[in-house]
Design a protein around this motif. Sequence first.
Motif, PDB file in Angstrom:
ATOM      1  N   TYR A  27       9.205 -18.970  -4.513  1.00  0.00           N
ATOM      2  CA  TYR A  27       7.761 -18.856  -4.319  1.00  0.00           C
ATOM      3  C   TYR A  27       7.229 -17.790  -5.265  1.00  0.00           C
ATOM      4  N   GLN A  28       5.907 -17.783  -5.427  1.00  0.00           N
ATOM      5  CA  GLN A  28       5.252 -16.681  -6.135  1.00  0.00           C
ATOM      6  C   GLN A  28       4.392 -15.951  -5.107  1.00  0.00           C
ATOM      7  N   TRP A  29       4.167 -14.660  -5.355  1.00  0.00           N
ATOM      8  CA  TRP A  29       3.324 -13.918  -4.426  1.00  0.00           C
ATOM      9  C   TRP A  29       2.561 -12.839  -5.155  1.00  0.00           C
ATOM     10  N   LYS A  30       1.449 -12.469  -4.538  1.00  0.00           N
ATOM     11  CA  LYS A  30       0.657 -11.349  -5.034  1.00  0.00           C
ATOM     12  C   LYS A  30       0.061 -10.665  -3.814  1.00  0.00           C
ATOM     13  N   GLN A  31      -0.423  -9.448  -4.015  1.00  0.00           N
ATOM     14  CA  GLN A  31      -0.966  -8.715  -2.869  1.00  0.00           C
ATOM     15  C   GLN A  31      -2.104  -7.810  -3.295  1.00  0.00           C
ATOM     16  N   THR A  32      -2.908  -7.479  -2.296  1.00  0.00           N
ATOM     17  CA  THR A  32      -3.855  -6.379  -2.411  1.00  0.00           C
ATOM     18  C   THR A  32      -3.368  -5.369  -1.378  1.00  0.00           C
ATOM     19  N   ILE A  33      -4.037  -4.283  -1.254  1.00  0.00           N
ATOM     20  CA  ILE A  33      -3.604  -3.261  -0.291  1.00  0.00           C
ATOM     21  C   ILE A  33      -3.647  -3.800   1.144  1.00  0.00           C
ATOM     22  N   SER A  34      -4.449  -4.848   1.409  1.00  0.00           N
ATOM     23  CA  SER A  34      -4.614  -5.322   2.784  1.00  0.00           C
ATOM     24  C   SER A  34      -4.102  -6.737   3.059  1.00  0.00           C
ATOM     25  N   GLU A  35      -3.693  -7.477   2.016  1.00  0.00           N
ATOM     26  CA  GLU A  35      -3.267  -8.853   2.244  1.00  0.00           C
ATOM     27  C   GLU A  35      -2.209  -9.291   1.248  1.00  0.00           C
ATOM     28  N   VAL A  36      -1.509 -10.360   1.617  1.00  0.00           N
ATOM     29  CA  VAL A  36      -0.467 -10.941   0.768  1.00  0.00           C
ATOM     30  C   VAL A  36      -0.750 -12.438   0.660  1.00  0.00           C
ATOM     31  N   ASP A  37      -0.671 -12.966  -0.556  1.00  0.00           N
ATOM     32  CA  ASP A  37      -0.831 -14.402  -0.779  1.00  0.00           C
ATOM     33  C   ASP A  37       0.455 -14.949  -1.389  1.00  0.00           C
ATOM     34  N   ILE A  38       0.951 -16.043  -0.812  1.00  0.00           N
ATOM     35  CA  ILE A  38       2.213 -16.645  -1.222  1.00  0.00           C
ATOM     36  C   ILE A  38       1.955 -18.102  -1.588  1.00  0.00           C
ATOM     37  N   SER A  39       2.558 -18.548  -2.686  1.00  0.00           N
ATOM     38  CA  SER A  39       2.464 -19.943  -3.096  1.00  0.00           C
ATOM     39  C   SER A  39       3.882 -20.507  -3.158  1.00  0.00           C
ATOM     40  N   VAL A  40       4.151 -21.529  -2.329  1.00  0.00           N
ATOM     41  CA  VAL A  40       5.479 -22.129  -2.229  1.00  0.00           C
ATOM     42  C   VAL A  40       5.430 -23.554  -2.782  1.00  0.00           C
ATOM     43  N   PRO A  41       6.073 -23.800  -3.941  1.00  0.00           N
ATOM     44  CA  PRO A  41       6.074 -25.161  -4.474  1.00  0.00           C
ATOM     45  C   PRO A  41       6.845 -26.114  -3.543  1.00  0.00           C
ATOM     46  N   GLU A  99      -2.607 -11.369   6.482  1.00  0.00           N
ATOM     47  CA  GLU A  99      -3.369 -10.126   6.640  1.00  0.00           C
ATOM     48  C   GLU A  99      -2.416  -9.055   7.169  1.00  0.00           C
ATOM     49  N   LYS A 100      -2.297  -7.952   6.441  1.00  0.00           N
ATOM     50  CA  LYS A 100      -1.404  -6.866   6.853  1.00  0.00           C
ATOM     51  C   LYS A 100      -2.007  -6.111   8.044  1.00  0.00           C
ATOM     52  N   VAL A 101      -1.158  -5.676   8.977  1.00  0.00           N
ATOM     53  CA  VAL A 101      -1.626  -4.818  10.073  1.00  0.00           C
ATOM     54  C   VAL A 101      -2.040  -3.477   9.475  1.00  0.00           C
ATOM     55  N   ASN A 102      -1.159  -2.895   8.653  1.00  0.00           N
ATOM     56  CA  ASN A 102      -1.482  -1.638   7.973  1.00  0.00           C
ATOM     57  C   ASN A 102      -2.080  -2.002   6.623  1.00  0.00           C
ATOM     58  N   ASN A 103      -3.411  -1.916   6.521  1.00  0.00           N
ATOM     59  CA  ASN A 103      -4.039  -2.326   5.269  1.00  0.00           C
ATOM     60  C   ASN A 103      -4.230  -1.152   4.309  1.00  0.00           C
ATOM     61  N   MET A 104      -3.290  -0.223   4.365  1.00  0.00           N
ATOM     62  CA  MET A 104      -3.277   0.908   3.430  1.00  0.00           C
ATOM     63  C   MET A 104      -1.877   1.071   2.848  1.00  0.00           C
TER      64      MET A 104
END
Length: 184
Positions: A27-41, A99-104
């Motif tokens: 998979y590929q993934w990226k994140q911001t301080i508060s969330e994670v996005d995953i793309s699974v082929p 969505e991360k619980v700890n968004n920091m």
Amino acid sequence: MSSSEVDKAAEKAAAEKEAAEQAALPYQWKQTISEVDISVPVPQGTRARDLVVEIKSESLKVGLKGQEPILEGKFPKRIIVDESTWSIEDQKSVEIHLEKVNNMEWWAHVLTHHPQIDTSKIQPENSKLGDLDGETRAMVEKMMYDQRQKEMGKPTSDEEKKMEMLRKFQQQHPEMDFSNARME
């Protein structure tokens, strides 16, 4: 070779190793301080009903029904299940938003048994930092500064303030002995 050239070469090698490890993931993934996005082929033509996707507060499972999971494991930190989603994109990838619980906090990896990235190299998007209100932005910038200071073994902003207060107090009271003073 100078030590800075050695450091740069080691840093480049580490970055290349990290990139290769991440590229090898299913998979590929990226994140911001508060969330994670995953793309699974997934195979072209896959429909939502063909999939098994389980998003739990501490784990994730994605796969095709009746087959071994494409990915399965524990998150490094908890997520908010009710605010996390998944969808099938163009019948060829599963897009997962967490969505991360700890968004920091940056994640070093999506699943704890997968290779980690060096979170100290993450550069937050400045436009995002600029979108924050003044008080929140100041807090985030202070946290980023303190994190960099800790990584370099230097005092945090709070520790610097304490040392400055002690130095001023010492100047105002030269008659006092501070040789056994401890900072806590």
